[in-house]
Design an enzyme around this catalytic site. Structure first.
Site, PDB file in Angstrom:
ATOM      1  N   ASP A  10      35.368 -32.817 -20.123  1.00 28.15           N
ATOM      2  CA  ASP A  10      35.715 -34.145 -19.635  1.00 28.15           C
ATOM      3  C   ASP A  10      35.812 -35.055 -20.884  1.00 28.15           C
ATOM      4  O   ASP A  10      36.759 -35.824 -20.655  1.00 28.15           O
ATOM      5  CB  ASP A  10      34.633 -34.622 -18.492  1.00 28.15           C
ATOM      6  CG  ASP A  10      35.148 -35.924 -17.860  1.00 28.15           C
ATOM      7  OD1 ASP A  10      36.478 -35.928 -17.460  1.00 28.15           O
ATOM      8  OD2 ASP A  10      34.502 -36.885 -17.863  1.00 28.15           O
ATOM      9  N   HIS A 202      31.535 -43.935 -15.599  1.00 23.87           N
ATOM     10  CA  HIS A 202      32.163 -44.438 -16.904  1.00 23.87           C
ATOM     11  C   HIS A 202      31.573 -45.731 -16.970  1.00 23.87           C
ATOM     12  O   HIS A 202      31.397 -46.586 -16.085  1.00 23.87           O
ATOM     13  CB  HIS A 202      33.759 -44.433 -16.564  1.00 23.87           C
ATOM     14  CG  HIS A 202      34.385 -43.245 -16.583  1.00 23.87           C
ATOM     15  ND1 HIS A 202      35.549 -42.828 -16.950  1.00 23.87           N
ATOM     16  CD2 HIS A 202      33.873 -41.701 -16.497  1.00 23.87           C
ATOM     17  CE1 HIS A 202      35.769 -41.426 -16.616  1.00 23.87           C
ATOM     18  NE2 HIS A 202      34.759 -40.919 -16.760  1.00 23.87           N
ATOM     19  N   CYS A 233      39.477 -40.663 -18.248  1.00 15.17           N
ATOM     20  CA  CYS A 233      40.402 -39.857 -17.590  1.00 15.17           C
ATOM     21  C   CYS A 233      41.875 -39.971 -17.909  1.00 15.17           C
ATOM     22  O   CYS A 233      42.401 -41.034 -17.971  1.00 15.17           O
ATOM     23  CB  CYS A 233      40.224 -40.155 -16.300  1.00 15.17           C
ATOM     24  SG  CYS A 233      41.193 -39.323 -15.070  1.00 15.17           S
ATOM     25  N   ASN A 242      32.952 -42.235 -21.002  1.00 14.01           N
ATOM     26  CA  ASN A 242      31.977 -41.659 -20.083  1.00 14.01           C
ATOM     27  C   ASN A 242      30.593 -42.225 -20.668  1.00 14.01           C
ATOM     28  O   ASN A 242      30.411 -42.809 -21.808  1.00 14.01           O
ATOM     29  CB  ASN A 242      31.951 -40.277 -20.270  1.00 14.01           C
ATOM     30  CG  ASN A 242      33.147 -39.530 -19.601  1.00 14.01           C
ATOM     31  OD1 ASN A 242      33.084 -39.623 -18.291  1.00 14.01           O
ATOM     32  ND2 ASN A 242      33.924 -38.597 -20.287  1.00 14.01           N
TER      33      ASN A 242
END
Length: 293
Positions: A10, A202, A233, A242
């Protein structure tokens, strides 16, 4: 307490500069050596969508203990590729909102959920462990605040299909502590217990740690984080980094919560990656680095 590391997948997926495969593998190994029990490795997504993760097979083949390295799969084809590479643990993702599903998954929310549950059922039939990600659980840049009951219903469908855990994502970082409590309670009302939930924050408005604390008070024991705070994202323009694993660990240690993770080792791993990317380190990583120097 579980700190679920998502940086290698991610975190890196939003980076435009492609990180060499051997550096990704080294990053993952550093994080595991630091004591992180789960380090999500990569995603078997189309390279056209996420060029950074085009080397998913090579990354996974460079690792051992694959049950400790889940991979994200977007569809049946992704599942097939993951299985062929030796994956034993996967994750699927859906959206809590219609517009994000349309823009990110090219489907209605309901159709995307149906497709995901079919992948879950197939993976479970193969004795694989499956995690579900639900995006836009707190707010959506196009639809605004998201109804907590609607999120809980999506999670319920994933659990019913066989997901061992569902991670609730604050994709654009608009969540607050009160909202966290309401969302957890909404899940309990539809029969999804706190033992099946994780939280993924986040830090857009600087609320990630406050939200973790609210999650702890609500009984959550699994939190996603990314070493160095890397990521966001790639399909939500307002999403910033994050929650940093270093920042999360500092807070948990301050609360007397044992994680079994070596904070200094995570700082070193996070800094090696942020230096490579030309990004600032996490706040805790920066502070500890200043003290050391």
């Amino acid at each position: 307490m579980t700190v679920y590391e998502v940086g290698p997948r991610d975190g890196l997926q939003a980076e435009s500069e492609v990180v060499p495969t051997h550096r990704k593998i080294h990053f993952i190994r550093e994080l595991r050596a630091a004591g992180l029990g789960i380090v999500e490795a990569t995603s078997f997504v189309s390279p056209r969508w996420v060029p950074q993760l085009a080397d998913a097979r090579d990354v996974l083949c460079g690792l051992d203990e694959l049950d400790r390295h889940p991979v994200l799969v977007p569809n049946h084809r992704g599942l097939e590729l993951a299985i062929d590479a030796g994956a034993t643990s996967i994750a699927v993702f859906v959206s809590a909102t219609q517009e994000f599903a349309r823009r990110n998954l090219n489907a209605t929310r309901e159709l995307a959920l149906q497709r995901a549950t079919e992948v879950v059922e197939e993976a479970v039939a193969r004795s694989m462990r499956v995690r579900g990600y639900v995006s836009m659980c707190f707010g959506d840049p196009w639809e605004g605040r998201v109804d907590v009951t609607a999120v809980a219903e999506v999670s319920r469908a994933l659990v019913d299909a066989g997901c061992a855990q569902v991670s609730l994502g604050d994709t654009i970082g608009v969540g607050t502590a009160g909202h966290v409590t309401s969302l957890v309670r909404a899940h309990e009302r539809v029969g999804v217990g706190i033992d099946r939930l994780a939280l993924h924050f986040h830090d857009t408005y600087g609320q990630a740690l406050a939200n973790v604390y609210a999650g702890l008070r609500a009984g959550i024991t699994c939190f996603d984080s990314s070493a160095g705070g890397i990521g966001g994202c790639p399909f939500a323009g307002s999403a910033t980094g994050n929650l940093a694993t270093e920042d999360l660990l500092w807070m948990l240690e301050g609360l007397g919560i044992e994680t079994g993770v070596d904070l200094d080792a995570v700082v070193r791993a996070g800094r090696s990656m942020t230096d490579l990317l030309g990004r600032p380190s996490s706040r805790v990583g920066t502070a500890l680095g200043s003290v050391a120097s």
